[in-house]
Design an enzyme around this catalytic site. Structure first.
Site: not given
Lengths: 652, 409
Positions: A78, A107, A142, A172-173, A256, A258, A260, A271, A305-306, A331, A334, A453
């Site tokens: 998931h 293009d 994950w 790919s990314s 992290h 990731e 964002y 926006s 912080h993780h 943040t 925004k 969790r």
């Protein structure tokens, strides 16, 4: 692309294909965007079904609906699916479709590399997803923490699919990120200076750099893991003295940013949506752009912080706690800029607008709960509990997914020329909004009341039953909401109200051309003089206090040149800002288009074969594995050679 | 109103219907964490109410009306934008200062008088060692009220995370490292608490629970003295003055055996256990051994059976030289524990017998952990029935072993 000396006898030489071959060979950024969109929606269903099975299991204590083994595969897949196969590709769908349209290009910089990115994504996604049908899906989370995911504790094939699948998806990314960064830097229309780019393109630009800088870290971390699992190295083998935290640091230095990578495209989309339906320009455009850059920059300095519970010591905890709190500032900026974009406007509550406003409201909740675990002592009571699950779903569902839904409703008319049904859209929005809150809000309570969790079961009488019951029903309600969306989506493609070129009265270049856009996008590249080029034409009264200039024209015109029409007339490729409602073919206009080609697909297939050989080797079938490696290598090198030696356009 | 909200919230969530709530003031650690939480939720509530009210008001006030005026175009306002950049920064200072203070308070080493407990995570159970008291036990902790306790955490295999929500924040048990976590259970009456593993550690991550009993200083001393002893079995008959014959069976120094205290140490009284610490996990179908068979279990026969069984390869019973294993949990005082299988089942004859019969069906385990022992049971890993040649035991033999193990108070 277009060169000054375009051939007067330009033809597409039978290269135009139809039916399925059209899709397999396309190099058109809009079609590739469409492929991304549909594939990602398919994986959204897969990830959603996984979530619903999990919620079925957790609805009651001591449930035996699924086994621990299956549950662990479900939550691993998931997370992996939603991050790598849904949100990132949904963003990629918009990068593909929108970036060239928004900057006034025909293009992307590398159309065939773009096709390659998509095929690698599709193959990687299938590679990592299909094993769940055989009860062999990745089961280490994950985040794949070592040493649990090492060979000693995960001897099965399961984690092989994860480590190789993520590696494939990374190709790919990265390919896509270089492509879009190059496109945005080089292919903007004359006058489309950086500070005139639509905000979605701005946020996308930041995201491409985040991908370019963050993915190499996970690539290296995955190579270590790959070598540990397949070739017996000891990077993460704790029995050989490895530090188990090496993986965690590498993973989160990627992981992290990731976050964002997932959220900034959605910020970009809202926006676009909020100003359009408020009939006002974005409030504080420079600040919104700069805060996006700042978020991206700070995002690289907060990864630990993780890891507040791993025992990094007081200095690291202090530093990472404070840097994490700092992210709240850009943040929050925004959020306020969006609200003040609406302030004083004439707000139309279309479905797209509802989703955009929901992002503001829900992301705020995720942001506030985020602050509560930026403080390490407080986080120690929260980390690895359901409180965290609640938090990041408010950020990723309440933020990224809501923003993407807003984007889909907003851009559907441009994509397909028809509007999505507003009544069904409204039902989708409200059902989704209620189900989302019903699912994830109670998780805050479950977590603070002690529920860990990633548990497949829990005992009765722990004070968690009510919250889990509510969460499960919320998850079950999300299914009909999504089905309504899917029904609306597919039905509206053929039966929706015909939209016209600019149904929302928007201000940016993509709305100045027909819907759906012709293959060449712009018959003549518009020359831009302000941040809201289309309003210059449609609402000049709105533009009086907006600075206009011809900055950047000369340089960009040099790169654009002229084209030759079928009747042999030389026409300049650029024209002052204009609206194009005529739909012609590229051939009629004499615009050279890149030829369709299937070679990128075969190169991607070669990569798939190469990576697939490793699980075969792991299973002990060395000879077969070597044969696959040889085949894969030949495919990869051969088709790459063919690709690179074929001119992109027909010979002039 | 906004200020009262978080306080009200934490007060409600500390109630008895939420027995694992983190909102308690049982320990100095949790008081600090709750205080930080309250500070953050106070500011969070203010920000939340402000933002959402502003948002809803904006939506209502500036909804499009037919024939309404064309909106005035505002592109920004430097003063406003500076305000909402600086104000959050100021709020963050109010959060950051107590945060940093709390970090340094709890991470600069435990007080010198702290009770030391070594915590070793295993897939999927907890080993607890009290080095000063010479105690090795599993899955159940005893902590004296009012004394700081310092946990030294490590792991034998993968990463685990140690957490007692009501007493204090979690800390990971990491392979090849020793982490520390300390707190003082100073404002709590004797009580029992649930603990859990919080870092995903494989198949039975959900089933890696434990219990913590906070007891008075005197009860702790009694418990510790009891646990520090070797197991004495068979117990010397009360009417035998010398008792030497009985004690020789298990005690390496038979001459001293009668001098050992025969009364087991303190055990948290079963009738005082709150409902939520009594496991309710059901036994899988077909594993229950009938009560009459269990009632016929004989500890002496069980002792002999145990000494010939597979059990001794992995489990240790101090005082029984035939049982030196170190892979599984120490069983020296198994009878003094309330739970079984890492907090998953009640430690009574029914559950213990089912556990021995087929542990791998009672709880998802790994291929290297406790195998099925009951004759005819299908082992979930080998998919083969257990035979006598593989060390299989029939129900009566299992009942005997259960009687022996439960006698080890």
């Amino acid at each position: 692309m277009a060169t000054v000396a375009a051939s007067p006898t330009y033809t597409t030489a039978g290269a135009r294909r139809t039916g399925i071959m059209d899709w397999l060979t396309t190099v058109d950024h809009k079609k590739i965007g469409t492929l991304y969109l549909h594939t990602a929606l398919f994986f959204f269903v897969v990830g959603g079904v996984e979530a619903i099975i999990m919620r079925w299991q957790l609805m009651r204590p001591n449930s035996t609906a699924v086994s621990a083994e299956v549950f662990n595969q479900l939550f691993t897949m998931h997370g992996t699916t939603m991050v790598f196969l849904v949100i990132m590709p949904l963003s990629a769908a918009f990068f593909n479709f929108l970036i060239p349209l928004q900057i006034g290009a025909r293009d992307v910089a590398f159309p065939r590399l773009n096709a390659f990115s998509y095929w690698v994504y599709l193959f990687g996604g299938l590679f990592i997803t299909i094993p769940i049908l055989f009860n062999a899906a990745p089961d280490g989370g994950w985040f794949a923490y070592t040493p649990l995911t090492g060979k000693a504790y995960s001897p099965g094939q399961n984690m092989n699919f994860w480590v190789l699948g993520i590696q494939i998806l990374g190709i790919s990314s990265l390919a896509a990120a270089f492509n879009f960064a190059t496109t945005i830097i080089n292919m903007r229309a004359p006058g489309m200076n950086l500070m005139r780019m639509p905000m979605f393109t701005w946020m996308s630009f930041v995201v491409q750099w985040l991908i370019i800088l963050a993915f190499p870290v996970i690539t290296i971390a995955l190579f270590f893991m790959q070598f540990d699992r397949f070739f017996g190295t000891n990077f993460y083998v704790s029995a050989a003295g490895a530090d188990p935290l090496l993986w965690q640091h590498l993973f989160w230095i990627f992981g992290h940013p990731e976050v964002y990578i997932l959220i900034l495209p959605a910020f970009g989309l809202v926006s676009e949506v909020l100003p359009t339906y408020s009939r006002k320009p974005l409030f504080g455009y420079p600040v919104v752009a700069y805060s996006g850059i700042l978020i991206g920059f700070l995002g690289f300095g907060v990864w630990a912080h993780h890891m507040f519970s791993v025992g990094m010591g007081p200095i690291a905890d202090t530093v990472f706690g404070v840097t994490t709190m700092l992210i709240a500032i850009p943040t929050g900026v925004k959020i306020f800029n969006w609200i003040f974009t609406m302030w004083g406007g004439a707000i139309r509550f279309t479905t797209a607008m509802k989703f955009a406003i929901a992002l503001i409201a829900m992301f705020t909740i995720g942001g506030i709960s985020g602050i509560s675990h930026a403080s390490p002592p407080s986080d120690l009571q929260q980390t690895d509990t359901y409180y965290i699950v609640a938090h990041f779903h408010y950020v990723l569902y309440g933020g990224a997914i809501m923003g993407i839904f807003a984007g889909i409703y907003h851009y559907f008319p441009k994509w397909y020329g028809r509007k999505m049904d507003e009544r069904l859209g409204s039902i989708h929005f409200w059902l989704n909004f209620i189900a989302f809150n019903l699912t994830f809000f109670p998780m805050h309570y479950a977590g603070m009341l002690g529920m860990p969790r990633r548990i497949y079961t829990y005992d009765a009488g722990q004070g968690w039953e009510t919250f889990n019951f509510l969460s499960s029903w919320g998850a079950f309600l999300m299914a009909p909401a999504f089905l309504i969306f899917i029904w609306n989506f597919f039905r509206s493609k053929t039966r929706g109200e015909v939209a016209g070129d600019n149904p929302w009265d928007a201000a940016t270049l993509e709305w100045s051309i027909p819907s759906p856009p012709p293959e060449y996008n712009f018959a003549q590249i518009p020359m831009v003089t302000s941040r809201y080029p289309l309003w210059d034409l449609t609402h000049p009264e709105r533009m009086k206090d907006i600075p206009h200039s011809m900055d950047g024209w000369d340089e960009a015109k040099l790169r654009t040149g002229e084209h030759v029409t079928a009747t042999g007339v030389h026409e300049p490729d650029v024209a002052p800002m204009h609206i194009e409602s005529e739909r012609k073919s590229a051939k009629e206009l004499g615009i050279p288009m890149p030829n369709p080609t299937i070679k990128p697909l075969w190169v991607a297939a070669g990569i798939l074969v190469l990576f697939s050989s490793l699980p075969v080797m792991y299973a002990g079938k060395t000879l077969a594995a070597f044969a696959m490696m040889a085949v894969g290598a030949v495919m990869f090198v051969g088709f790459l050679y063919a690709w690179l030696t074929t001119p992109m356009e027909d010979a002039h | 109103m906004a200020a009262a909200l978080p306080l009200l919230l934490s007060a409600c969530l500390g109630g008895p219907q939420y027995p694992n709530s983190t909102f308690t003031d049982h320990t100095d650690f949790n008081r600090d964490a709750s205080e930080l939480w309250n500070t953050m939720m106070l500011w969070g509530a203010i920000v939340f109410v402000f933002v959402e009210v502003l948002l809803v008001y904006t939506m209502w006030k500036y909804r499009r009306r037919p024939g309404g005026p064309e909106p005035e175009h505002v592109h920004g306002n430097t003063r406003l934008e500076l305000t909402w950049t600086v104000l959050p920064a100021v709020i963050l200072v109010f959060i950051a200062v107590p945060t940093v203070r709390s970090i340094w308070r709890f991470q600069s080493g435990a007080p010198a008088n702290a009770l030391q407990i070594d915590v070793i995570g295993h897939q999927w159970w907890w080993e607890f060692r009290y080095p000063e008291q010479g105690i090795v036990t599993a899955n159940e902790l005893y902590l004296p009220v009012g004394r700081p306790v310092n946990f030294n955490l490590t792991s034998k295999d993968v990463i685990h995370s140690f957490w007692i929500p009501q007493l204090g924040g979690k800390r990971d048990a990491v392979t090849n490292r020793t982490n520390h976590l300390w707190f003082t259970p100073d404002s709590v009456t004797p009580n029992a608490f649930n603990g859990s593993c919080n870092e995903f550690c494989g198949a039975s991550h959900a089933n890696m629970r434990f219990r913590a009993y906070v007891v008075s200083e005197a009860d702790f001393a009694s418990w510790a003295a009891g646990q520090a002893q070797n197991a004495v079995f068979p117990p010397p008959a009360p009417d035998t003055a010398g008792g030497a014959s009985a004690a020789t069976v298990s005690n390496p120094a038979p001459a001293q055996a009668p001098a050992l205290p025969l009364a087991p140490g303190y055990m948290f009284p079963a009738e005082q256990l709150p409902a939520h610490v009594v496991p309710q996990t059901p036994i899988p179908d077909g594993l229950v051994i009938p009560d009459e068979v269990l009632a016929a279990g004989d500890p002496q026969r069980g002792f002999e059976q145990y000494n010939r069984s597979l059990c001794i390869g992995c489990h240790r019973i101090r005082g029984n030289p035939r049982s030196p294993g170190v892979i599984g949990p120490d069983l020296t005082h198994l009878g003094s524990r309330h739970t079984l299988g890492a907090g998953l089942f009640r430690n009574d004859a029914r559950h213990l017998a089912a556990w021995i019969k087929n542990a791998r069906r009672m709880k998802p385990l790994s291929s290297t952990s406790m195998p099925a022992v009951g004759l005819g049971e299908i082992d979930p890993f080998t998919k083969q029935p257990v035979t006598a040649a593989l060390g299989g035991l029939n129900d009566q033999q299992i009942a005997d072993i259960v009687a022996y193990l439960l006698a080890l108070k």
